[in-house]
Each structure stands twice: as C-alpha cells, then as structure tokens.
Design an enzyme around this catalytic site. Sequence first.
Site, PDB file in Angstrom:
ATOM      1  N   LYS A   5      11.448   0.694 -11.112  1.00  0.00           N
ATOM      2  CA  LYS A   5      10.803   2.208 -11.754  1.00  0.00           C
ATOM      3  C   LYS A   5      11.650   3.255 -10.959  1.00  0.00           C
ATOM      4  CE  LYS A   5       8.955   3.421  -7.686  1.00  0.00           C
ATOM      5  NZ  LYS A   5       9.290   4.496  -7.066  1.00  0.00           N
ATOM      6  N   ASP A  61       2.794   0.534  -5.506  1.00  0.00           N
ATOM      7  CA  ASP A  61       3.817   0.556  -6.583  1.00  0.00           C
ATOM      8  C   ASP A  61       3.543  -0.842  -7.328  1.00  0.00           C
ATOM      9  OD1 ASP A  61       4.977   2.957  -6.237  1.00  0.00           O
ATOM     10  OD2 ASP A  61       6.649   2.118  -5.287  1.00  0.00           O
TER      11      ASP A  61
HETATM   12  O1  C5P Z   1       1.653   0.823  -0.457  1.00  0.00           O
HETATM   13  P1  C5P Z   1       2.921   0.603   0.192  1.00  0.00           P
HETATM   14  O2  C5P Z   1       2.884  -0.788   1.172  1.00  0.00           O
HETATM   15  O3  C5P Z   1       3.896   0.108  -0.686  1.00  0.00           O
HETATM   16  O4  C5P Z   1       3.399   1.671   1.118  1.00  0.00           O
HETATM   17  C1  C5P Z   1       4.535   1.554   2.080  1.00  0.00           C
HETATM   18  C2  C5P Z   1       4.291   3.002   2.995  1.00  0.00           C
HETATM   19  O5  C5P Z   1       4.425   4.005   2.019  1.00  0.00           O
HETATM   20  C3  C5P Z   1       2.845   3.011   3.488  1.00  0.00           C
HETATM   21  O6  C5P Z   1       2.801   2.288   4.520  1.00  0.00           O
HETATM   22  C4  C5P Z   1       2.749   4.626   3.730  1.00  0.00           C
HETATM   23  O7  C5P Z   1       3.591   4.748   4.870  1.00  0.00           O
HETATM   24  C5  C5P Z   1       3.620   4.977   2.686  1.00  0.00           C
HETATM   25  N1  C5P Z   1       2.893   5.499   1.309  1.00  0.00           N
HETATM   26  C6  C5P Z   1       2.271   6.874   1.635  1.00  0.00           C
HETATM   27  N2  C5P Z   1       1.341   7.161   0.410  1.00  0.00           N
HETATM   28  C7  C5P Z   1       1.143   6.582  -0.789  1.00  0.00           C
HETATM   29  C8  C5P Z   1       2.214   5.543  -0.799  1.00  0.00           C
HETATM   30  C9  C5P Z   1       2.849   4.950   0.369  1.00  0.00           C
HETATM   31  O8  C5P Z   1       1.997   7.223   2.740  1.00  0.00           O
HETATM   32  N3  C5P Z   1       0.821   6.974  -1.618  1.00  0.00           N
END
Ligand code: C5P
Length: 364
Positions: free
Chosen positions: A22, A194
């Site tokens: 993406k 994502d």
């Molecule tokens: O959701 P995911 O595990 O992919 O996110 C990885 C990191 O990115 C999270 O631990 C956080 O630090 C950050 N993140 C965030 N806000 C979001 C998505 C991700 O702070 N909306």
Amino acid sequence: MADEFSTQTSANNTCTARAFAKVNLHLAVGPARPDGFHELVTIFQSLDLADTVRITCAEAESDSSVVSDDSGLHESTPGHSVAHDSPIHGTFVQALTVTGQDSESVPTDASNLAWQAVDAVAAALRAEHTKELALPQVTIAITKNIPVAGGMAGGSADAAAALRAANALFASYAGISALDEQVIHKLAAQLGSDVPFCLHGNTALGQGRGEKLHAVPTSGIYHWALVANAQGLSTPRVFAVFDEIVERDKLVGKQPQKNPIPSETASLAAALQAGDAQQLAGLLRNDLQQSALHIRPDLREILDTGEHAGALAGIVSGSGPTCAFLCADEQAARQVAAEVEKKIAGTRGIIATSPAARAELVES
Ligand code: C5P
C-alpha cells in the site's frame, strides 16, 4: 457470508494467497491516544506489488506416515494429514520460511504476523465450531517482493494473505464453512493497524488506528516509481519522533495537535474519482514524512532526485523509508526509478501501478 474463495479449494493440502503493498496518498496523524496509538485519517491505495504466502499441511510435506501430538502417536491415512487435537507448543505452525527480496531480515518465528494470523484463524474456527476441532499443523512459505520495513505494509500484507490461506485450508481440511469476512476483518485488526486494508485492497479511507475502512471510488490507473532502501525504518520509532516534534512545537507556542478530520480528504477523493494524476500529485500528504526525514535526512536527496527526474510528486511512503513517486505514465515511472537507483547508492527502483486488488487466494 462465507469467504467466497473458500469454495474454490477441495480438501487441498496447500493454499496460497497473495496480498498487495500500500501507499498512503493522505496520512493525517493526530496526537497519541491513551493506548499509545495515534488517531489517523488516511487514504490507502494498494499497489500491484505483492507477496505470496503458501500454507501447507505439515505432514503432507514429510515422508513419515506417523506423527506425534500431545496425546501420543497417530497413524496417518496416505494422502491425508493427521489431525491434532491441540496445537504443539501452543501453535499450529511447524515452520516458517521466507524467500525473495530482503528475505534474510524477515523473522521466521512467532513474531512474524503471518504466523500469528494462522493461529488466530485456528482459534477463531475452534471458537465458532468446537474447541476439539481437529486441525493440522502447517508450514508457511512466504515469497517477498514488498520492501521489508519499508512503510509499504509488507508484514501486514503477509498477515492478510495468511488469514485468507489459513481460512481456506483449515475449512477445507475440517470440512466446515470458512470464517466469514467480518470475522476475518476483526482478526486482521487485532494483528495490526494496516492488516485490514491489505485484506480490503483497492482504495479506502482509513480511520481510528487505520483499521476502520470505507471504500473510496476511483477511476484510472496511477503509475508509481518506488524507491526502496537497503536499510529499513521502525514504525514505532517514526511515531515516537512524531510525538517529540509535537512536544517541541508546543514549547515554541505552535497550535496544539488536533485529531484529523475526514473532510480534509475531500479534494483528494475528487481527484481520485476524476482519475487525474496531475491533480492528485498536488494533494499528496504524509504527516509522518517530517519524522522519517528527521531520522533519515538522506531521504531528502532521494525525494529531490526523483522529482528532478520527472515525477509529478514524491512522498515518503507511510513511515518510510521507501519513497513513492507519482508519475504521469509508465515511461516516466521507469525513468524516475532508474535514475534514482543510478544516482543514489543503496536504493532500488521498482515500478508499480495502483490501485490493486484485495488479498486473494491464487493457484498453488
Ligand atoms: O498496528 P501496528 O502494530 O502495525 O503498529 C506498529 C506501531 O506503529 C505501533 O506499535 C505504534 O507505535 C505505531 N502506530 C501508532 N498509531 C497508529 C498505527 C501505528 O502509533 N495508528
């Protein structure tokens, strides 16, 4: 509604799915929430750059007709895997292998989201049917094309593909209906912000952490030059630097950070509906770009070089470090990709188009 692809597999030992990378055409980031995540308003678009995930019943790969599980030894029937009453070591995954681009930096243990996706599907099927549901141990084989730690949702795409493949394989194995789309979406949101978009594909407005999606209508095809980097960037680190910049700005009296609002995407949505790449180029936005550039000032030279080479516009993709250049056509994209790769050591140019499809099963 049952997963429409589940009906395409008849008691297979293997299911393969692919999921696409993406790019965030608009990524507005609000302040950190109490849970540490940031409230987003984003327009995701999928690119025709895909990883594939193959999930295979483990016994189908081995010569042995006898395997052990928690309750002792079982003999298998030729051509069919042995059922396990409960997973070995708390997981249905026996092994995970990764081949392809940057494969050496991808984890091959339970920290890999594709591994977690398989176990999540098994647990959800057992919750829906019976906790004694016999399911096989499996192996996972991932083929990477999406840059690793590149801000293009490569790990999330693998998780999305693994959800589809495991859902089809386990349902076929057990002779039961697959988890429906809503359940799969819920599992995706638990795996990562994502992952739901990688399941969904095409173009979508994302809110919340990015997991609340609404389809966005588009027309036409967009041409991209993607410039991947030898060294990845950590998403949590980029968000942490984003928070530091917000705090620093407060000290010099800048307006406090507000939660982003979906109406800010209206012009971009109109450009997408019109299929107007030139107009879209002027509207690309990424609130994480400043943080990515703070950690990796070298990305500035990549952005400048790509724009001088003829791109309509260049942005850091998501949390970076991949830079995405929107181009007028395929020829321009090829030129931008080749020129940046030639001029800047450690970069790799890739051309891609958008939008691409949702995560889907493919022939094994
Ligand atoms: O959701 P995911 O595990 O992919 O996110 C990885 C990191 O990115 C999270 O631990 C956080 O630090 C950050 N993140 C965030 N806000 C979001 C998505 C991700 O702070 N909306």
